[in-house]
Write a protein that holds these residues in place. Structure first.
Motif, PDB file in Angstrom:
ATOM      1  N   VAL A  31       0.848  -1.199   0.000  1.00 11.02           N
ATOM      2  CA  VAL A  31       0.000   0.000   0.000  1.00 11.02           C
ATOM      3  C   VAL A  31       0.881   1.246   0.000  1.00 11.02           C
ATOM      4  O   VAL A  31       1.647   1.471   0.934  1.00 11.02           O
ATOM      5  CB  VAL A  31      -0.934   0.024   1.232  1.00 11.02           C
ATOM      6  CG1 VAL A  31      -1.759   1.311   1.251  1.00 11.02           C
ATOM      7  CG2 VAL A  31      -1.855  -1.195   1.231  1.00 11.02           C
ATOM      8  N   ALA A  77      -7.881   1.817   2.206  1.00  7.74           N
ATOM      9  CA  ALA A  77      -6.947   0.832   1.642  1.00  7.74           C
ATOM     10  C   ALA A  77      -6.556  -0.229   2.666  1.00  7.74           C
ATOM     11  O   ALA A  77      -6.480  -1.420   2.352  1.00  7.74           O
ATOM     12  CB  ALA A  77      -5.699   1.540   1.108  1.00  7.74           C
ATOM     13  N   TYR A  84      -0.658  -5.881   5.080  1.00  6.88           N
ATOM     14  CA  TYR A  84      -0.083  -4.860   4.202  1.00  6.88           C
ATOM     15  C   TYR A  84       1.355  -4.508   4.559  1.00  6.88           C
ATOM     16  O   TYR A  84       1.810  -4.725   5.685  1.00  6.88           O
ATOM     17  CB  TYR A  84      -0.946  -3.584   4.247  1.00  6.88           C
ATOM     18  CG  TYR A  84      -1.092  -3.010   5.651  1.00  6.88           C
ATOM     19  CD1 TYR A  84      -0.082  -2.250   6.230  1.00  6.88           C
ATOM     20  CD2 TYR A  84      -2.241  -3.259   6.399  1.00  6.88           C
ATOM     21  CE1 TYR A  84      -0.209  -1.753   7.508  1.00  6.88           C
ATOM     22  CE2 TYR A  84      -2.383  -2.764   7.682  1.00  6.88           C
ATOM     23  CZ  TYR A  84      -1.355  -2.006   8.238  1.00  6.88           C
ATOM     24  OH  TYR A  84      -1.480  -1.516   9.509  1.00  6.88           O
TER      25      TYR A  84
END
Length: 212
Positions: A31, A77, A84
Motif C-alpha cells: 500500500v 486501503a 499490508y
C-alpha cells in the motif's frame, strides 16, 4: 496471521523495492499513498469541507491533498487489505497519530541511508524516452551508455532526478517526516536497518525484524 508492516525511510532509501519483495514474501498488499490516491481519484469527499470534491481534482490541479483526505483513503486501503506493507505514509506526526487509531502495526522498520548515498541514488536514475524503462548509471547501468537495452531509445535524466531537486526532496522529508521516525523510536517500536547494505541483506534484515 496477516502482517501489518510499516516501512519508513527517506527518498532513495529503497522502500519501493523492498516493499514489493515483502508483500510477496508475506502474501500481503503493498500500500503506497500514491497508488491509493490514484485508485480513489473519484472518491466523493464533498462532506469533508475541502476545496475540491474529489482527490483527483487536487491531483489535476497539482495541489497538495489535505491530510484528512489522505487519511480517509489510507484507512479505506488498509481496511480492505488482509495484511499490508505501508510505504510512503505517515509523512507527518498527525498522520502517524491517525494511523495508530485505525490499525495495529506488527513492525516499524526504518531504512537508514547517508545523505551523500541518497543523492547518488536519486541523481543516477536514467529513463528511456521511448519505452519508459528505468536504469541507474551506477547500480543498474545499460549495456551501452545512454542507450536503452529494451528498445534502443535514448536514456535521459528526468527533471526531478537532478541534484538540486534531490536535495530539496531530502530537505522536505527531513522537515516533515524525521519527527515521525523519532515518534516511533521513542515509543520503542522502531527497528533500524542499514539501507546501504546489499538489497538482499536489507531484505533479510527487514524480514528478521518483522518475524521477531
Amino acid at each position: 496471521m496477516s502482517k501489518h508492516i510499516l516501512l519508513l525511510g527517506p527518498p532513495g532509501a529503497g522502500k519501493g523495492t523492498q516493499s514489493k519483495r515483502l508483500a510477496e514474501e508475506f502474501g500481503v498488499e503493498h500500500v503506497t499513498t500514491g497508488d491509493a490516491l490514484r485508485a480513489n481519484k473519484g472518491m466523493d469527499i464533498s462532506d469533508m469541507d475541502t476545496e475540491y470534491d474529489t482527490p483527483g481534482e487536487y491531483m489535476d490541479a497539482g495541489a497538495l491533498v489535505p491530510d484528512t483526505v489522505v487519511n480517509a483513503i489510507v484507512k479505506e486501503a488498509l481496511t480492505t487489505a488482509g495484511g499490508y506493507v505501508l510505504d510512503g505514509y505517515p509523512r507527518n506526526l498527525d498522520q502517524a497519530e491517525f494511523l495508530s487509531e485505525i490499525t495495529d502495526l506488527d513492525a516499524v522498520v526504518y531504512l537508514a541511508v547517508d545523505d551523500d548515498e541518497l543523492i547518488t541514488r536519486l541523481t543516477g536514475r536514467r529513463v528511456c524516452e521511448a519505452c519508459g524503462e528505468n536504469f541507474h548509471v551506477e547500480f543498474e547501468p545499460p549495456e551501452e551508455p545512454g542507450v536503452c537495452d529494451e528498445c534502443g531509445g535514448e536514456l535521459v535524466q528526468r527533471e526531478d532526478d537532478t541534484e538540486e531537486t534531490a536535495r530539496e526532496r531530502l530537505s522536505v522529508y527531513e522537515e516533515n517526516t524525521a519527527p515521525v521516525i523519532e515518534h516511533y523510536r521513542e515509543a520503542g517500536v522502531l527497528t533500524d536497518v542499514n539501507g546501504e547494505a546489499s538489497p538482499d541483506a536489507v531484505f533479510d534484515a527487514i524480514v528478521d525484524a518483522v518475524e521477531s
